[in-house]
Design a protein around this motif. Structure first.
Motif, PDB file in Angstrom:
ATOM      1  N   UNK B 212       0.819  -1.224   0.000  1.00  0.00           N
ATOM      2  CA  UNK B 212       0.000   0.000   0.000  1.00  0.00           C
ATOM      3  C   UNK B 212       0.844   1.262   0.000  1.00  0.00           C
ATOM      4  N   UNK B 213       2.015   1.213   0.675  1.00  0.00           N
ATOM      5  CA  UNK B 213       2.816   2.428   0.792  1.00  0.00           C
ATOM      6  C   UNK B 213       3.485   2.868  -0.497  1.00  0.00           C
ATOM      7  N   UNK B 219       5.950  10.418  -1.187  1.00  0.00           N
ATOM      8  CA  UNK B 219       6.542  10.791  -2.487  1.00  0.00           C
ATOM      9  C   UNK B 219       6.297   9.742  -3.557  1.00  0.00           C
ATOM     10  N   UNK B 220       5.431   8.794  -3.274  1.00  0.00           N
ATOM     11  CA  UNK B 220       5.287   7.686  -4.213  1.00  0.00           C
ATOM     12  C   UNK B 220       4.042   7.837  -5.072  1.00  0.00           C
ATOM     13  N   UNK B 221       4.264   7.815  -6.342  1.00  0.00           N
ATOM     14  CA  UNK B 221       3.147   7.836  -7.294  1.00  0.00           C
ATOM     15  C   UNK B 221       3.386   6.672  -8.249  1.00  0.00           C
ATOM     16  N   UNK B 222       2.388   5.869  -8.437  1.00  0.00           N
ATOM     17  CA  UNK B 222       2.558   4.694  -9.288  1.00  0.00           C
ATOM     18  C   UNK B 222       2.146   5.060 -10.715  1.00  0.00           C
ATOM     19  N   UNK B 227       0.857   0.218 -13.068  1.00  0.00           N
ATOM     20  CA  UNK B 227      -0.416  -0.226 -12.488  1.00  0.00           C
ATOM     21  C   UNK B 227      -1.049  -1.302 -13.369  1.00  0.00           C
ATOM     22  N   UNK B 228      -1.014  -1.072 -14.681  1.00  0.00           N
ATOM     23  CA  UNK B 228      -1.568  -2.056 -15.621  1.00  0.00           C
ATOM     24  C   UNK B 228      -0.795  -3.369 -15.519  1.00  0.00           C
ATOM     25  N   UNK B 229       0.523  -3.249 -15.425  1.00  0.00           N
ATOM     26  CA  UNK B 229       1.370  -4.436 -15.325  1.00  0.00           C
ATOM     27  C   UNK B 229       1.012  -5.233 -14.057  1.00  0.00           C
ATOM     28  N   UNK B 230       0.762  -4.521 -12.968  1.00  0.00           N
ATOM     29  CA  UNK B 230       0.401  -5.189 -11.716  1.00  0.00           C
ATOM     30  C   UNK B 230      -0.948  -5.911 -11.833  1.00  0.00           C
TER      31      UNK B 230
END
Lengths: 233, 255
Positions: B212-213, B219-222, B227-230
């Motif tokens: 989740x972090x 400072x984390x932006x996915x 995201x699609x790969x995940x």
């Protein structure tokens, strides 16, 4: 068929049930009746041999469109009431809306379940669960009914009602195969009797022949049972 | 068959919603999120950060316990209590039954995780005035992770007892969070250690990817591509485990 863990539960069993027939499958406890029924329904796999229902392999799930099945001591979703449970099972046969409602009303009327359908199944007695079990087996108006110890847990009223249901089904040309170790029920209902003992079929005889024997002073069903099964035991 | 799967899924939702353990877990989740306030008051760390940390941990823990409990119990209970005999005597293949049960559990997990996340967002706003919408993104990735764990739990339940399936499920969650670290042991001179760690590396999913972090941290932006790969990663693991479970279930004997 049916060898597992070196215990041969059912052996060299060759049996056929004719269309429109009520077949009683008789045997003492542990004889292999439930194993045979589970193999027929595809729940257990036979180590050798074949089972066909309506000319098709028993492993083809589509054949079950025309089959009704009641397991021994049915345990149906305790969190649902009878009506909800019957709706779940009816939907498995693509019954919907008014047709489903009508079918639930028909089977509940046949089995005297009208009021009990509102009670959660977890609160029902064994006999009432058996009735709901029979209702779910009838929900698709099946051509073939396979019942494992259907009289188990039923009171005299329930047993009488069950007999009436089976006889009505016979009048409508349905085929019924049921297991029991209660001789009087078999005698009253069946066209043909099969006896199994220690996994082997020891008798396959029309009920009319047994009744003729008894009428002419010969052996009755109980004596035949003791002779055939007692000898094998 | 699609309709039958849908109705089996609907029945599974009813079954799980009325399950006391699932209800208890939902309450535990809410309680743990509320505990964030108490811990924040005792902590020197920024209040909002503390509530978010404790809350995200609570949602994670509740989700993992729910998926392991329900996933290992999903088929096992019906087989053990013999209600499976009634449903499988209908024109329903075992694979369709499995698909319906899994869909039902996936729906319940989705509602559970999103409801707890919504409660966390509300609680954080009530306590600090901060509206942290990105927590929902964390909830989505946690849900994807839980779907993978669900696949493994269901697979294990077709092979072994519920207790052992639960144990193996926990191992998947624990080792799944250390999969990347296993590479260290590849250089090990002990052949056994090399084989075991390589086996775990290739057989188990890297659950840390869904942490989740990675999406809720400061400072984390996915990236959308990641995201699609995940999502694809999740679908692949879910499909593999469920196809295996289906093959095993088709051969299973119902005593």
């Amino acid at each position: 068929m049916g060898a597992r863990n070196r215990l041969v539960a059912v052996d060299k069993l060759n049996l056929s049930v004719n269309h429109g027939e009520i077949f009683g499958f008789l045997g003492p406890n542990g004889a292999g009746k439930t194993t045979c029924i589970k193999i027929t329904m595809g729940f257990l796999k036979a180590t050798s041999g074949q089972v066909a229902i309506l000319g098709k392999s028993n492993t083809d799930w589509r054949v079950r469109e025309r089959v009704g099945f009641l397991p021994e001591n049915p345990n149906i979703y305790p969190y649902l009431n009878g009506r909800q449970a019957l709706a779940v099972f009816g939907r498995m046969f693509s019954l919907r809306g008014a047709a489903l409602k009508k079918r639930i009303e028909d089977v509940s009327e046949q089995l005297g379940l009208d009021r009990e359908l509102r009670t959660p199944l977890g609160k029902h007695s064994k006999g009432m669960l058996q009735r709901v079990g029979l209702a779910q087996a009838l929900i698709n108006d099946p051509d073939i009914l396979i019942l494992d110890e259907p009289m188990s847990g039923l009171d005299p009223i329930g047993r009488r009602m069950f007999r009436e249901v089976i006889l009505r089904l016979k009048q409508r040309g349905k085929t019924v195969f049921f297991s029991s170790h209660i001789l009087s029920d078999i005698e009253m209902l069946c066209d043909r009797v099969g006896m199994i003992s220690r996994g082997r079929l020891v008798l396959d005889m029309p009920m009319s022949e047994i009744l003729e024997q008894r009428a002419s002073g010969g052996r009755d069903l109980e004596q035949i049972f003791m002779e055939k099964v007692g000898a094998a035991q | 068959m699609t309709n039958r799967i849908f109705w089996i899924a609907a029945n599974t939702v009813v079954e799980l919603v009325r399950d006391r353990v699932m209800q208890g877990l939902a309450f535990v989740g809410v309680f743990l999120i509320l505990c964030g306030r108490l811990i924040a008051e005792m902590s020197v760390v920024e209040r909002a950060r503390m509530i978010t940390d404790v809350g995200a941990g609570a949602v994670f823990l509740t989700g993992v316990l729910a998926v392991l409990f329900a996933g290992t119990n999903l088929l096992d209970r019906e087989i053990r209590e013999r209600s499976a005999l009634c449903i499988l005597s209908k024109p329903v293949s075992r694979s369709a039954w499995l698909a319906g049960k899994v869909l039902g559990l996936a729906a319940v997990l989705c509602v559970l995780i999103m409801a707890l996340t919504a409660f966390l967002v509300f609680f954080l706003w009530a306590e600090t005035g901060i509206v942290a919408w990105k927590l929902f993104a964390g909830g989505v990735f946690l849900y994807l992770m839980l779907l993978i764990v669900m696949g493994y739990s269901v697979l294990f339940s077709t092979i072994t007892s519920q207790f052992m399936a639960l144990f193996f499920g926990f191992l998947v969650v624990i080792i799944g969070h250390m999969v990347d670290d296993l590479k260290i042991y590849w250089a090990s001179k002990a052949a056994g250690a090399q084989i075991v760690t390589k086996l775990f590396y290739f057989v188990l999913p890297d659950l840390k990817l869904f942490s989740a972090w990675r999406v809720t941290g400061e400072h984390s932006i996915i990236a959308p591509v990641e995201a699609l790969w995940l999502v694809l990663y999740c679908i692949a693991f879910l499909l593999i485990t469920l196809v295996l479970a289906s093959v095993i279930l088709e051969r299973k004997e119902f005593e």
